[in-house]
Design an enzyme around this catalytic site. Structure first.
Site, PDB file in Angstrom:
ATOM      1  N   GLU A 214      37.886  20.024  59.937  1.00 18.88           N
ATOM      2  CA  GLU A 214      37.564  19.718  61.534  1.00 18.88           C
ATOM      3  C   GLU A 214      38.342  18.693  61.759  1.00 18.88           C
ATOM      4  OE1 GLU A 214      36.151  21.971  63.447  1.00 18.88           O
ATOM      5  OE2 GLU A 214      35.177  23.291  61.778  1.00 18.88           O
ATOM      6  N   CYS A 248      36.470  13.561  68.823  1.00 19.46           N
ATOM      7  CA  CYS A 248      37.579  14.441  68.504  1.00 19.46           C
ATOM      8  C   CYS A 248      37.859  15.492  69.602  1.00 19.46           C
ATOM      9  CB  CYS A 248      37.133  15.199  67.272  1.00 19.46           C
ATOM     10  SG  CYS A 248      35.702  16.192  67.302  1.00 19.46           S
TER      11      CYS A 248
END
Length: 470
Positions: A214, A248
């Protein structure tokens, strides 16, 4: 083998022995574990708010509750509700050629799962993969970030006692993370930068350990020409200042029709003055996590200005606090790819804006760069939205919203290309941490075996007629 490697290997072996002693935890026991974690998080709400604020220098309670605690507790509740159904054997057809046998998929726990967590959401991004892996029946080793020691203490306390047999917490800096990545996990999930993700994948390859990465990257915003600019500005401001942009999937840069550029800039500044009128002295702005990250962001501003960017600060004062590493919103126009702010993931309250004349120009620019973790489209023309969304590959997509796609428990979360690989959240997460075992069941009556043993011509003729014809 170093002392760190020996210690981690010993901890891994202990968890692995625990797993092998009971390789398939009953669903009721898994649910009990999840309930214990949920209750501990709720009990420790105020302690976690205070701990994350200490780790960041200052973090709003809003950012911790909304971004860390709520998504984690909500996901636990949803997982508890759906786990019995997820864990059931999944029937599959076998076709006439395998009659009278039956087939199903059996979801087996994989073993000991490794999770490497980042600092920006030290509760959610640490515990959500742990919770999902435990729901799948695994044991877990969790490497927490060295930048959040106060939060880590509470997480360690949550996984003390009987929960320690299911999840072991590992602390330490880069050398510990490197040794952690080399352990023979059944699966490893890493959340962090693309650069470190490559190293994790390389280390995991020694044991052919499957990885879920991720990562991040630069998530673009595409504004179409049929929007309410004030409404878009509100959404962008929330997305960019939540957790001080240290997310993110934060909006990284914005494409706006040239005719709307000035209005967007004006609305962003006015809304900032309205909602963040005290700037870095206000209680509704989270600090940048460390001085090094703060100085990085300031260097981006200097670099961009030196290379021709225009920088707009909504407030004349209270834009910087060097001591507490707090930074106000900065909007950048006339940016180009030579600037550091356009080359690297920003991870802070800097917002580059680029104007455009044609949508194809926007699509060509985004597609000439690595695939983003998130793509944001603002507009109401369904055909144009479809055109943009189908032309650009991204890990996630939100239309007329930002960030919230990550909180949808039943949607898989993950990147593509340099923004990551693999998924977790919801049933996709359960399947990520499970081995889908092909299971064929044949009973007492099975004439197929005898016919195959004899190489029966009639059987072969029948199979050829069924499958080898145009």
């Amino acid at each position: 083998m170093t002392d760190i490697q020996r210690l981690l290997h010993s901890q891994f072996q202990q968890l692995n022995r625990t797993f092998l002693a009971e390789p398939y935890l009953p669903i009721e026991q898994r649910i009990s574990i999840l309930k214990q974690i949920k209750n501990s998080l709720i009990t420790n709400e105020q302690a976690l708010v205070a701990a994350t604020s200490k780790d960041f220098g200052y973090r709003t309670a809003f950012d911790t509750v909304l971004g860390d605690l709520l998504p984690t507790v909500k996901l636990i509740s949803d997982t508890i509700k759906r786990l019995p159904k997820w864990a059931r054997n999944e029937s599959r057809g076998v076709g006439i050629s395998l009659w009278p046998s039956k087939a199903h998929i059996n979801y087996q726990p994989k073993g000991v799962i490794g999770v490497i967590a980042p600092w920006n959401y030290p509760i959610q991004l640490a515990l959500v993969p742990v919770i999902t892996a435990l729901a799948a029946g695994n044991r877990v080793m969790l490497k927490v970030s060295e930048f959040t020691p106060h939060t880590n203490e509470i997480i360690k306390d949550i996984f003390s006692g009987e929960l320690a047999a299911h999840c072991h917490i590992v602390e330490g800096q880069s050398e510990v993370a490197a040794a952690f990545s080399e352990l023979p996990f059944a699966h490893i999930l890493f959340t962090g930068s693309t650069t470190v993700g490559r190293k994790v994948m390389q280390a995991a390859s020694q044991h052919l350990t499957p990885v879920t990465l991720e990562l991040g990257g630069k998530s673009p915003v595409v504004i179409l020409d049929d929007v309410n600019i004030k409404s878009v500005a509100k959404t962008l401001l929330f997305g960019k200042l939540n957790n001080a942009g240290q997310i993110c999937v934060a909006p990284d840069y914005v494409f706006v029709p040239k005719k709307h550029e000035h209005q967007l800039l004006q609305q962003l500044c006015e809304l900032y003055k309205q909602h963040f009128k005290d700037g870095v002295e206000g209680k509704n702005l989270t600090s940048i996590v460390s001085d090094s990250q703060y100085q990085r962001l300031k260097s981006y501003l200097v670099d961009a200005e030196d290379k021709g960017a225009q920088i707009f600060k909504p407030l004349e004062e209270n834009q910087y606090d060097d001591l507490k590493h707090r930074l106000g919103l900065h909007i950048l126009t006339q940016v180009n790819d030579a600037m550091n702010v356009m080359q690297n993931e920003i991870f802070g309250p800097l917002l580059p804006i680029m104007s455009y004349e044609s949508l194809q120009q926007v699509i060509d620019y985004i597609n000439s760069h690595p695939h983003p973790l998130a793509l944001y489209i603002f507009g109401h023309d369904k055909e144009r939205i479809s055109f943009v969304s189908q032309s650009i590959r991204s890990g996630t997509l939100a239309i007329n919203d930002v960030l919230m796609q990550v909180t949808a428990d039943q949607l898989p979360f993950g990147g593509i290309g340099e923004s990551g690989m693999g998924h977790y959240h919801g049933i996709e997460g359960f399947k990520t941490f499970s081995h889908a075992r092909n299971t064929l069941v044949s009973g007492k009556f099975n004439p197929r075996t005898q016919l195959l043993l004899k190489q029966n011509k009639l059987l072969i003729t029948l199979l050829k007629w069924m499958y080898l014809r145009r």
